[in-house]
Scaffold this motif. Structure first.
Motif: not given
Length: 405
Positions: A35-36, A57-59, A65-71, A107-108
């Motif tokens: 992850a890091p 988990i990785i994000h 982690k404070h930025s966007k996560y898009i699936a 966007e991400a």
């Protein structure tokens, strides 16, 4: 070696991952370790194993982690619009493009994008994705201006990638870019006692959510859960346990109660082994699962028809269906919960020799099964695909093939 046991337990609790199987724990630990570090990750495993938890988990444990996560479910986006969805488009780029639009990669920017079912991407889109991974650059559809994005890509697939590359369906160079780090999620049949833990969790969740009396599993029922093959993995287990929790609310579940909810075709009491391809997804396996379900339905209908024919020979409907022998011949869930008039009415018809019944081809049966599943789910294709245990892309292909639009 860094001891990550406490972080693994924390991650499991945070994301609702249930189980103590060593392979599952190793997968969670691997996700936390990578992850890091901003590397591309490819998550592999059969359909329904819970691959979607690991990008989260990785994000969550990474620097973004404070930025966007898009699936993004690549298999659910039509081939003609997927480039626009991922990379955006300019106004007038195609019919219907009445305004410019940002894609997911724009966007991400600065965050993480999860590409589920990445093996379903068309080859031209794969070339665009490779450029993003190599240089961080992309072009909107209909634009000649190069744009930059700073994004971490996590992808997942249930396809045997080696076969897909060999058959020319997936670019080898893109595969190596995506799979800098690989994480494999074990199938449910290889997770031992986790099956029982998951079943109890799903039953408790259902009881709490809908305020129904809770159920408990007797040892004989747990043995069935442990030795069934679970071709649909955790997703299939959840579906079955929710049915049991609804229709058997308040009961201690034994073998006789559980068996009617589990497809007979997968009822094996020896531990299942992986297929030669490592349990990888294939359209052939999906078709086999669909046919197994169809044949089970036809067996139940034959049982009902035989009972109705007994009624036609002089036994009243009320007497026959209160008789213990006749009831035992019917599928458990239908006898207990379906009004008998609703069972008899659609099946009663003038008797005719079996030879006069029109023979149905496998294609006819498959078409009818998909049509009825679409009706039950009110046309919702995602729910229909989950019920039939096939991918959404396969369902779209079948709908088009059989003219069920």
């Amino acid at each position: 070696m860094i001891d990550l046991s406490s972080e693994v337990q924390q991650a499991k609790s945070r994301f609702g991952i249930v189980g103590n199987a060593p392979a599952l724990t190793a997968a969670v630990q691997r996700a936390i370790r990578v992850a890091p570090i901003d590397l591309s990750v490819l998550i592999t495993g059969e359909s329904g194993t819970g691959k979607e938890f690991f990008p989260k988990i990785i994000h969550a444990y990474g620097s973004r982690k404070h930025s966007k996560y898009i699936a993004v479910n690549c298999g659910a986006i039509p081939e003609g619009t997927i480039d626009s969805e991922l990379f955006g488009h300019e106004k007038g780029a195609f019919t219907g493009a009445v305004a410019s639009r940002k894609g997911y990669f724009e966007e991400a920017d600065g965050g993480t994008i999860f590409l589920d079912e990445v093996a379903e991407l068309p080859l031209p889109t794969q070339a665009r994705l490779l450029r993003v991974l190599e240089t961080g650059e992309f072009l909107k559809v209909g634009s000649s201006t190069v744009q930059k994005t700073n994004i971490r890509v996590v992808a997942a697939t249930n396809v045997n990638m080696a076969s897909a590359i060999e058959e020319g369906r997936f670019r080898e160079d893109l595969y190596y870019r995506l799979s800098t780090v690989g994480i494999n999620i074990p199938p449910l049949r290889d997770r031992g006692d986790d099956v029982v833990l998951l079943a109890k969790k799903f039953a408790l969740d259902f009881s709490e959510r809908y305020r129904t009396p809770s159920i408990a599993f007797e040892e004989s029922a747990e043995d069935i859960l442990l030795h069934y093959r679970w071709p649909g993995n955790v997703r299939q287990l959840k579906n079955i346990i929710e049915q049991v929790a609804l229709f058997e609310a308040g009961n201690d579940i034994d073998t006789s109660m559980l068996k009617p909810y589990i497809p007979v075709s997968g009822m094996s009491f020896t531990p299942a082994t992986l297929s030669p391809e490592g349990g990888a997804h294939s359209y052939a396996s999906e078709r086999e699962l669909l046919f197994n379900m169809i044949f089970r339905m036809r067996n139940e209908i034959d049982t009902l028809r035989a009972t109705i024919e007994q009624l036609d020979h002089g036994t009243s409907a009320t007497a026959s269906f209160t008789d213990a022998t006749a009831v035992d011949e019917l599928p458990h869930s239908l006898v207990k919960f379906t009004p008998i008039q609703d069972i008899i009415r659609p099946l009663q018809r003038p008797a005719q020799p079996e030879s006069e019944e029109p023979a149905l081809t496998l294609e006819d049966t498959e078409r009818e099964t998909i049509r009825r599943a679409l009706e039950r789910n009110e046309g919702r294709r995602k729910a229909t695909a989950q019920e039939l245990n096939i991918s959404e892309r396969t369902l779209y292909r079948k709908i088009k093939e059989y003219g069920l639009e």
